[in-house]
Motif scaffolding. Structure first.
Motif, short mmCIF file in Angstrom:
data_model
loop_
_atom_site.label_atom_id
_atom_site.label_comp_id
_atom_site.label_asym_id
_atom_site.label_seq_id
_atom_site.Cartn_x
_atom_site.Cartn_y
_atom_site.Cartn_z
N GLU A 127 -7.11 -16.60 1.44
CA GLU A 127 -7.17 -15.70 0.30
C GLU A 127 -8.55 -15.07 0.15
O GLU A 127 -8.67 -13.89 -0.20
CB GLU A 127 -6.79 -16.47 -0.98
N ARG A 128 -9.60 -15.83 0.44
CA ARG A 128 -10.95 -15.25 0.42
C ARG A 128 -11.10 -14.20 1.53
O ARG A 128 -11.75 -13.17 1.32
CB ARG A 128 -11.99 -16.37 0.59
N GLU A 129 -10.52 -14.46 2.68
CA GLU A 129 -10.59 -13.49 3.77
C GLU A 129 -9.85 -12.20 3.42
O GLU A 129 -10.35 -11.10 3.67
CB GLU A 129 -10.02 -14.11 5.05
N ILE A 130 -8.68 -12.33 2.82
CA ILE A 130 -7.90 -11.15 2.43
C ILE A 130 -8.63 -10.38 1.33
O ILE A 130 -8.59 -9.14 1.29
CB ILE A 130 -6.49 -11.57 1.99
N SER A 131 -9.31 -11.08 0.44
CA SER A 131 -10.09 -10.41 -0.61
C SER A 131 -11.14 -9.49 0.01
O SER A 131 -11.34 -8.35 -0.44
CB SER A 131 -10.75 -11.44 -1.52
N LEU A 132 -11.82 -9.96 1.05
CA LEU A 132 -12.82 -9.12 1.73
C LEU A 132 -12.15 -7.95 2.43
O LEU A 132 -12.69 -6.83 2.44
CB LEU A 132 -13.60 -9.96 2.74
N MET A 133 -10.98 -8.16 3.01
CA MET A 133 -10.24 -7.06 3.64
C MET A 133 -9.94 -5.96 2.63
O MET A 133 -10.12 -4.77 2.91
CB MET A 133 -8.93 -7.57 4.25
N LEU A 134 -9.47 -6.36 1.46
CA LEU A 134 -9.11 -5.38 0.44
C LEU A 134 -10.34 -4.63 -0.05
O LEU A 134 -10.28 -3.42 -0.30
CB LEU A 134 -8.42 -6.08 -0.73
N GLU A 135 -11.47 -5.32 -0.18
CA GLU A 135 -12.70 -4.64 -0.59
C GLU A 135 -13.11 -3.59 0.44
O GLU A 135 -13.48 -2.47 0.09
CB GLU A 135 -13.81 -5.67 -0.79
N HIS A 136 -13.06 -3.95 1.72
CA HIS A 136 -13.45 -3.01 2.77
C HIS A 136 -12.48 -1.83 2.87
O HIS A 136 -12.88 -0.73 3.26
CB HIS A 136 -13.53 -3.73 4.11
N ALA A 137 -11.21 -2.06 2.55
CA ALA A 137 -10.21 -0.99 2.66
C ALA A 137 -10.27 -0.02 1.49
O ALA A 137 -10.02 1.18 1.65
CB ALA A 137 -8.82 -1.60 2.75
N ILE A 138 -10.62 -0.50 0.28
CA ILE A 138 -10.57 0.32 -0.91
C ILE A 138 -11.91 0.95 -1.24
O ILE A 138 -11.99 2.09 -1.73
CB ILE A 138 -10.07 -0.52 -2.11
N ALA A 139 -13.01 0.24 -1.00
CA ALA A 139 -14.34 0.71 -1.42
C ALA A 139 -14.69 2.10 -0.90
O ALA A 139 -15.28 2.89 -1.65
CB ALA A 139 -15.40 -0.30 -1.00
N PRO A 140 -14.36 2.48 0.35
CA PRO A 140 -14.73 3.84 0.80
C PRO A 140 -14.06 4.96 0.02
O PRO A 140 -14.54 6.10 0.05
CB PRO A 140 -14.26 3.86 2.27
N ALA A 141 -12.98 4.67 -0.70
CA ALA A 141 -12.27 5.71 -1.45
C ALA A 141 -12.82 5.89 -2.86
O ALA A 141 -12.50 6.88 -3.52
CB ALA A 141 -10.78 5.37 -1.53
N ILE A 142 -13.65 4.96 -3.35
CA ILE A 142 -14.17 5.02 -4.72
C ILE A 142 -15.53 5.72 -4.71
O ILE A 142 -16.36 5.46 -3.84
CB ILE A 142 -14.30 3.61 -5.32
N ARG A 143 -15.75 6.57 -5.69
CA ARG A 143 -17.05 7.24 -5.84
C ARG A 143 -18.01 6.27 -6.53
O ARG A 143 -18.30 6.39 -7.72
CB ARG A 143 -16.90 8.52 -6.64
N LEU A 144 -18.50 5.31 -5.77
CA LEU A 144 -19.37 4.28 -6.34
C LEU A 144 -20.71 4.84 -6.80
O LEU A 144 -21.36 4.27 -7.68
CB LEU A 144 -19.60 3.18 -5.30
N GLU A 145 -21.13 5.99 -6.22
CA GLU A 145 -22.39 6.59 -6.67
C GLU A 145 -22.29 7.14 -8.09
O GLU A 145 -23.31 7.38 -8.74
CB GLU A 145 -22.83 7.69 -5.71
N ALA A 146 -21.06 7.33 -8.57
CA ALA A 146 -20.87 7.82 -9.94
C ALA A 146 -20.96 6.69 -10.96
O ALA A 146 -20.93 6.96 -12.17
CB ALA A 146 -19.53 8.52 -10.07
N TYR A 147 -21.06 5.43 -10.50
CA TYR A 147 -21.12 4.29 -11.41
C TYR A 147 -22.33 3.42 -11.08
O TYR A 147 -22.18 2.27 -10.62
CB TYR A 147 -19.83 3.47 -11.31
#
Length: 270
Positions: A127-147
């Motif tokens: 579950e910890r490994e899958i959590s990292l997978m989901l972070e790597h898959a979703i993070a590039p789509a979020i405008r993190l520089e806006a937050y």
């Protein structure tokens, strides 16, 4: 005398080693020559249902307060797979000097989610490994520089699983819908799809029995509008031609899933 001394603090390997044996796949023996068990085509995903916002129509005061605390929520169903996601944020992050926001994901199986194994309430290594997978898959789509100085948290719960790779893909799709419901600024929504290689054919959206029979699996997270792959994961051995075929087919499936999710999101605004 010194030659007979054995270091018992180390794990001594065998005297000789052998080359690993790979199962020979006979292309003529195709288990899907007569079609799939549920009648789907080889490149067809299971029926999809998406709902955003609070999931219960009749809620107590405590449930109302917890639902109000979440910025966005989504429920995703694909065949026998059922996943829920709650998004919190943007809220104050751990680093006050960060110029970009952060995205964190917590992935959990319900104790009864897997038919072949009862899960523990303690978070496991997978579950910890899958959590990292989901972070790597979703993070590039979020405008993190806006937050800046903020963090966005996604909590994913698998209520029912039917295929590990397909469940991870469903979790990615559910997070995308929840982020859209929370109003998080994104470059594009991320859609995901999985495939399995059985015999000489790639099969899309494998159920658990099909995944057990597959010799290789592939998972792709894709932003169709940007035409960008955010994450790719492969287990198993394939030829370059088979890998290229899987990537092309998987991105086409992601575009179809993306269209379904966008349609549900548009209907939720009406």
């Amino acid at each position: 005398m010194a030659a007979n001394i054995i270091d018992r603090r180390r794990i001594n390997g065998p005297q000789r080693s052998v080359e690993p044996l790979y199962t020979h796949v006979d292309a003529a023996a195709d288990p899907f020559a007569s079609g799939r068990g549920d009648g789907r085509a080889l490149d067809q995903v299971r029926p999809i249902f998406v709902k955003t916002g609070p999931l219960s129509a009749h809620r107590s005061e405590s449930a109302l307060s917890s639902a109000a605390a979440a910025s966005g929520a989504a429920f995703y169903e694909q065949g026998k797979i059922r996943v829920s996601c709650a998004v919190y944020g943007p809220r104050q992050g751990r680093r006050s000097s960060a110029r970009m926001g952060s995205f964190d994901c917590d992935f959990r199986y319900a104790p009864f989610a897997c038919s072949w194994k009862r899960r523990s309430h303690v978070k496991g290594a997978d579950e910890r490994e899958i959590s990292l997978m989901l972070e790597h898959a979703i993070a590039p789509a979020i405008r993190l520089e806006a937050y800046p100085k903020a963090c966005i948290d996604a909590y994913v719960t698998v209520i029912e699983s039917d295929g590990k790779a397909a469940t991870i893909a469903a979790a990615i799709n559910c997070i995308s819908a929840a982020l859209a419901d929370a109003g998080i600024e994104m470059y594009d929504s991320v859609a995901a799809c999985s495939m399995g290689l059985t015999g000489a054919r790639w099969v899309a959206d494998c159920a658990q029995p099909e995944e057990d029979a597959a010799s290789c699996s592939m998972l792709i997270a894709y932003m169709p509008s940007a035409d960008e792959v955010t994450y790719i994961l492969q287990h198993g051995k394939t030829t370059p031609e088979q890998t290229d075929q899987a990537v092309q087919t998987c991105t086409n499936m992601c575009a179809r899933v993306y269209a379904v999710i966008c349609r549900y999101l548009q209907d939720s605004l009406e």
